[in-house]
Design an enzyme around this catalytic site. Structure first.
Site: not given
Length: 468
Positions: A319-321
């Site tokens: 989700w963060h990258g």
């Protein structure tokens, strides 16, 4: 547009507040919606249409799910399709380039895809939309028939581009009815100034230190420089993101909204599980309630519990990258929390304060993966933290960074502990309370003045979580 900018503080915010409190309640949501769209369009004008399309689609899905109230199988299909559409939009803009690179690497192909820019805040407003749809499916809330209220929930500018992730069921009633008070407004101003100060006076200078170190080649990096760099980043990311959350919560209060806390002094945690109960609370609780528990949570056989943990943490990292470093970071925490569930947490609880030291060490190692541009640099950086490889343990770079920035480190470490809330809770007699109020006013005034001076004289002002 960012909260920590002269344009926002002296032009945008005063204008929206003036208009907001000048109109009857029935027009207040419209004012907020218009200015929220302007706020987003200021930096991403072409992606406003994408966000509006997403809102309209989810508005329709919510009503469709509710109308199929007595057809459970149909409701499941509608929700599943809605989730696929939302995740598909997020996946295309955030992960398409990464997917093509992986395919080329695995199959030795030469597929090419034009670089797709990442719309700011798409991860956050996608999760807001999913929260709404799942709450409607679970019958926790009725489908919102007023398109403008749903639009405001998703686009409300304080939490639009970097969170916190606000659940629909937490603000549904506030969209229709809010209580305004001067005390709440004053608390909002104080909270905004505190968050702004965290960002400008601590996160920004510490970010410069971290950038200085992480731009260095790991082959030239001394052990001292590596530790100074990761300590700076550890403090920077906390004050950057918690500062943004403070500003969002403060702005919400100014407009009559109450948002849940997103940080609770995570660096005082005595276990990794506790750290994540204190860090980015809205994201952790989102994955817990919408992924971990539906998979069975911990109320399943042990191997399935570990499976659920790894799924959740792999998704958290992803989700963060779109990067292997983020995936590694997520799996790293999945392994640590699985070990704690297997008995490590109980073992560490018996060796306080060593457990606190171990948690800080593990968190800082994790932040290396989060900050590094690639997996190779991350592993080399960690190696430099624990082994000088023939370099000086504490070189001129480390000495210079420490001597120039020791004050920032000292203040940041103190503020990362819950000292300020304890001071606020001290009880005084009536005379001392008046003195306390005067001191508090001067404190916030000086903080704000210092922030403005810094903003006028500095060009370094990024928000780390805008990239997510």
């Amino acid at each position: 547009m960012v909260f920590s900018s002269v344009i926002f503080i002296f032009f945008f915010l005063p204008l929206v507040l003036t208009l907001y409190f000048s109109v009857p309640f029935k027009f207040k949501n419209s004012i907020l919606l218009i200015f929220s769209l302007v706020f987003y369009a200021w930096g991403e004008p072409r992606y406003v249409v994408l966000m509006i399309v997403s809102i309209i689609i989810n508005y329709g899905y919510g009503i469709w799910i509710e109308r199929a109230e007595h057809k459970e199988k149909k409701r499941v299909y509608i929700l599943a399709f809605a989730i696929v559409v939302n995740i598909g939009l997020l996946g295309f803009f955030k992960y398409a380039n990464f997917a093509v690179n992986v395919i080329n690497s695995v199959f030795h192909t030469t597929l090419k895809l034009q670089e797709i820019p990442l719309p700011i805040g798409i991860s956050f407003y996608t999760f807001h939309a999913l929260s709404y749809l799942i709450d409607v499916y679970r019958k926790k809330e009725k489908a919102q028939r007023n398109l403008f209220k749903l639009s405001l929930y998703i686009t409300f500018f304080p939490q639009l581009v970097a969170g916190p992730i606000i659940r629909y069921n937490a603000v549904a009633k506030q969209l229709s009815k809010r209580v305004f008070s001067s005390i709440q407004f004053a608390e909002g101003i104080q909270r905004f100034i505190l968050g702004l100060s965290k960002k400008i006076l601590l996160a920004n200078p510490l970010g410069s230190v971290a950038d200085n170190v992480f731009m260095s080649s790991t082959s030239d990096l001394s052990t001292g420089s590596a530790w100074i760099g990761i300590l700076a980043y550890t403090l920077q990311i906390y004050f950057d993101f918690s500062g943004y959350s403070d500003m969002a919560i403060g702005l919400g209060k100014m407009f009559g909204f109450e948002f849940a806390e997103n940080f609770n002094y995570p660096y005082i945690a005595k276990s990794i599980s506790e750290f994540w109960r204190r860090w980015h609370i809205s994201l952790g609780s989102w994955f817990r309630d919408y992924v971990y528990i539906p998979l069975g949570g911990s109320r399943v056989v042990r191997w399935k519990m570990y499976r659920n943990l790894f799924i959740v943490w792999a998704l958290t990292g992803f989700w963060h990258g779109a990067s292997w470093t983020f995936i590694a970071w997520g799996i790293y925490y999945g392994v640590l929390i699985a070990l704690e569930k297997a008995g490590l947490e109980k073992l560490l609880s018996k060796v306080y304060p060593l457990n606190h030291v171990v948690v800080l060490l593990l968190v800082m190692i994790g932040w290396v993966f989060f900050r590094a541009d690639n997996f190779g640099y991350a592993t080399d950086f960690i190696a430099a933290m624990f082994y000088s490889r023939g370099n000086e343990i504490f070189d001129a770079q480390a000495l210079s960074l420490l001597s120039l920035n020791w004050f920032y480190f000292l203040i940041a470490i103190m503020v990362s502990m819950p000292l300020f809330p304890k001071l606020q809770k001290l009880k005084f007699n009536k005379y001392m309370t008046k003195v306390q109020v005067t001191i508090a006013f001067l404190f916030y005034f000086i903080l704000f003045a210092e922030v403005i001076l810094y903003l006028i004289n500095s060009t370094y002002n990024p928000f780390l979580y805008f990239r997510f």
